[in-house]
Write an enzyme that holds these catalytic residues in place. Structure first.
Site, PDB file in Angstrom:
ATOM      1  N   TYR A   4      19.095  28.831   7.107  1.00 47.35           N
ATOM      2  CA  TYR A   4      18.015  29.660   7.629  1.00 47.35           C
ATOM      3  C   TYR A   4      18.061  29.738   9.148  1.00 47.35           C
ATOM      4  O   TYR A   4      18.338  28.753   9.835  1.00 47.35           O
ATOM      5  CB  TYR A   4      16.656  29.092   7.206  1.00 47.35           C
ATOM      6  CG  TYR A   4      16.302  29.342   5.753  1.00 47.35           C
ATOM      7  CD1 TYR A   4      16.150  30.636   5.254  1.00 47.35           C
ATOM      8  CD2 TYR A   4      16.103  28.274   4.880  1.00 47.35           C
ATOM      9  CE1 TYR A   4      15.824  30.865   3.933  1.00 47.35           C
ATOM     10  CE2 TYR A   4      15.763  28.479   3.548  1.00 47.35           C
ATOM     11  CZ  TYR A   4      15.625  29.775   3.079  1.00 47.35           C
ATOM     12  OH  TYR A   4      15.306  29.998   1.759  1.00 47.35           O
ATOM     13  N   LYS A  10       0.840  -1.195   0.000  1.00 50.47           N
ATOM     14  CA  LYS A  10       0.000   0.000   0.000  1.00 50.47           C
ATOM     15  C   LYS A  10       0.875   1.244   0.000  1.00 50.47           C
ATOM     16  O   LYS A  10       2.090   1.185   0.234  1.00 50.47           O
ATOM     17  CB  LYS A  10      -0.918   0.001   1.228  1.00 50.47           C
ATOM     18  CG  LYS A  10      -0.185   0.094   2.550  1.00 50.47           C
ATOM     19  CD  LYS A  10      -1.161   0.083   3.720  1.00 50.47           C
ATOM     20  CE  LYS A  10      -0.404   0.167   5.049  1.00 50.47           C
ATOM     21  NZ  LYS A  10      -1.318   0.266   6.204  1.00 50.47           N
TER      22      LYS A  10
END
Length: 362
Positions: A258, A33
């Site tokens: 950042y 899945k």
């Protein structure tokens, strides 16, 4: 071409499937899945087609991808059908189907099918997600048995805490399941990956006739937070890798990335890697998360960006522009990266995107 890619080792996939079967002594549905947990459902199913007893997917769309890809082995719909109209496709493509609700029992009773269904009747033994209540379980079994639309019923449930090896909840769920199914004939399916690996006592009187459902272990990642003997035999299937595309020489006291939440403590060499959270690498992986650089141990530094991240090259003088960086795989386990990022390997794999998959070991 951007150098980021995911290498998928299909021989390792086959090894892990064989480990699940041999360890359990049962038939095994390979759980593919969610696009085989990000590894590619159809290529993985094709690699296992010669030896797998069957496959398991979440929904009919995933099952049809396999059928249209010439996968003829049994395919189980783990969430069953979402509306009665799907029974026509289930019948047409000879899919197996989980039944977890009384409305599904009623839909099967009303249906007019060309061939009898194989139903996996799911009990809610304590997961409290989907499944029939213990009070309804036997009556649902007998209704399906009597309706003329069902040829075989497999009795199943799902463990909520089998990845906790010292937790009594699994034994409690097993006892409830055994009480609810008393007197009912049928094969049994209880064990997912953690139960296959860590709960050998969860077996019926005839384990060879029962079914296990290996998922995360197929892809070579441990479901446990601590070492476990059988899980140590798994082979990682996915290697996420890229290359260094820039090298910076920085003095002490310089921020990287950042927010500047990493600051160099000494003169440093910083490598910029073509990999970021848009590829599926976890944004919250902190400084110190392990990587492998040209086969040597390294570490992530600074904040992960959308398309790039930084690694410390200061103690790796031979590394530089073009050096290969493994983000997870055979040298850096996905479980180690997941633990640093406060998530699980399942999510790392399923979040993979934009990165091309390259298959080997066919």
């Amino acid at each position: 071409m951007r150098p980021a890619r995911a290498l998928i080792d299909l021989q390792a996939l086959r090894h892990n499937y064989q480990l699940a079967r041999s360890a359990s002594g049962s038939k095994a549905l390979a759980v593919v899945k969610a696009d085989a947990y990000g590894h590619g459902a159809l290529p993985c199913a094709q690699a296992l087609a010669a030896e797998a007893d069957g496959f398991a997917v979440a929904c009919i769309e995933e099952a049809l991808e396999l059928r249209y890809g010439a996968i003829a082995k049994p395919i189980l719909l783990l969430e069953g059908f979402f509306e009665a109209a799907e029974l026509e496709l289930i019948d047409q493509h000879e899919l197996w189907c989980v039944v977890h609700s009384l409305w599904q029992v009623e839909a099967i009773e009303r249906a007019r099918l060309r061939r009898p269904l194989t139903v996996w009747l799911k009990l809610d033994s304590g997961m409290h997600r989907v499944g029939l209540s213990p009070a309804d379980y036997q009556a649902a079994y007998r209704r399906l048995q009597a309706c003329g639309q069902v040829g075989k019923i497999v009795l199943m449930s799902h463990f909520a805490r089998a990845d906790e090896l010292d937790c009594p909840r699994t034994a409690e769920q097993l006892a409830l399941f055994n009480a609810a199914r008393e007197g009912l004939a049928g094969e049994i399916s209880l064990r997912n990956s953690p139960a296959i690996l860590g709960w050998p006592q969860v077996v019926s009187a005839e384990p060879a006739s029962d079914w296990v459902r290996p998922g995360i272990m197929l892809y070579g990642a441990t479901p446990f937070g601590e070492p476990q003997a059988l899980a140590a035999q798994l082979q990682p299937v996915m290697t996420l890798e890229s290359k260094i595309i820039s090298v910076r020489e920085l003095t002490a006291g310089e921020p990287v990335g950042y927010a500047g939440n990493f600051v160099t403590e000494r003169p440093s060499r910083v490598g910029v890697v073509a990999m970021g959270y848009a590829d599926g690498y976890p944004r919250h992986a902190p400084t110190g998360t392990p990587v492998s650089i040209d086969g040597q141990s390294g570490r992530l530094i600074g904040r992960v960006s959308m398309d790039m991240l930084c690694v410390d090259l200061t103690d790796l003088p031979a590394a530089g522009l073009g050096s290969r960086v493994e983000l997870w795989g055979k040298q850096v386990l996905a479980s180690e990266v997941a633990a640093r990022a406060q998530t699980i390997p399942y999510q790392l794999f399923c979040n993979l995107r934009r990165v091309p998959r390259v298959y080997c070991g066919r």
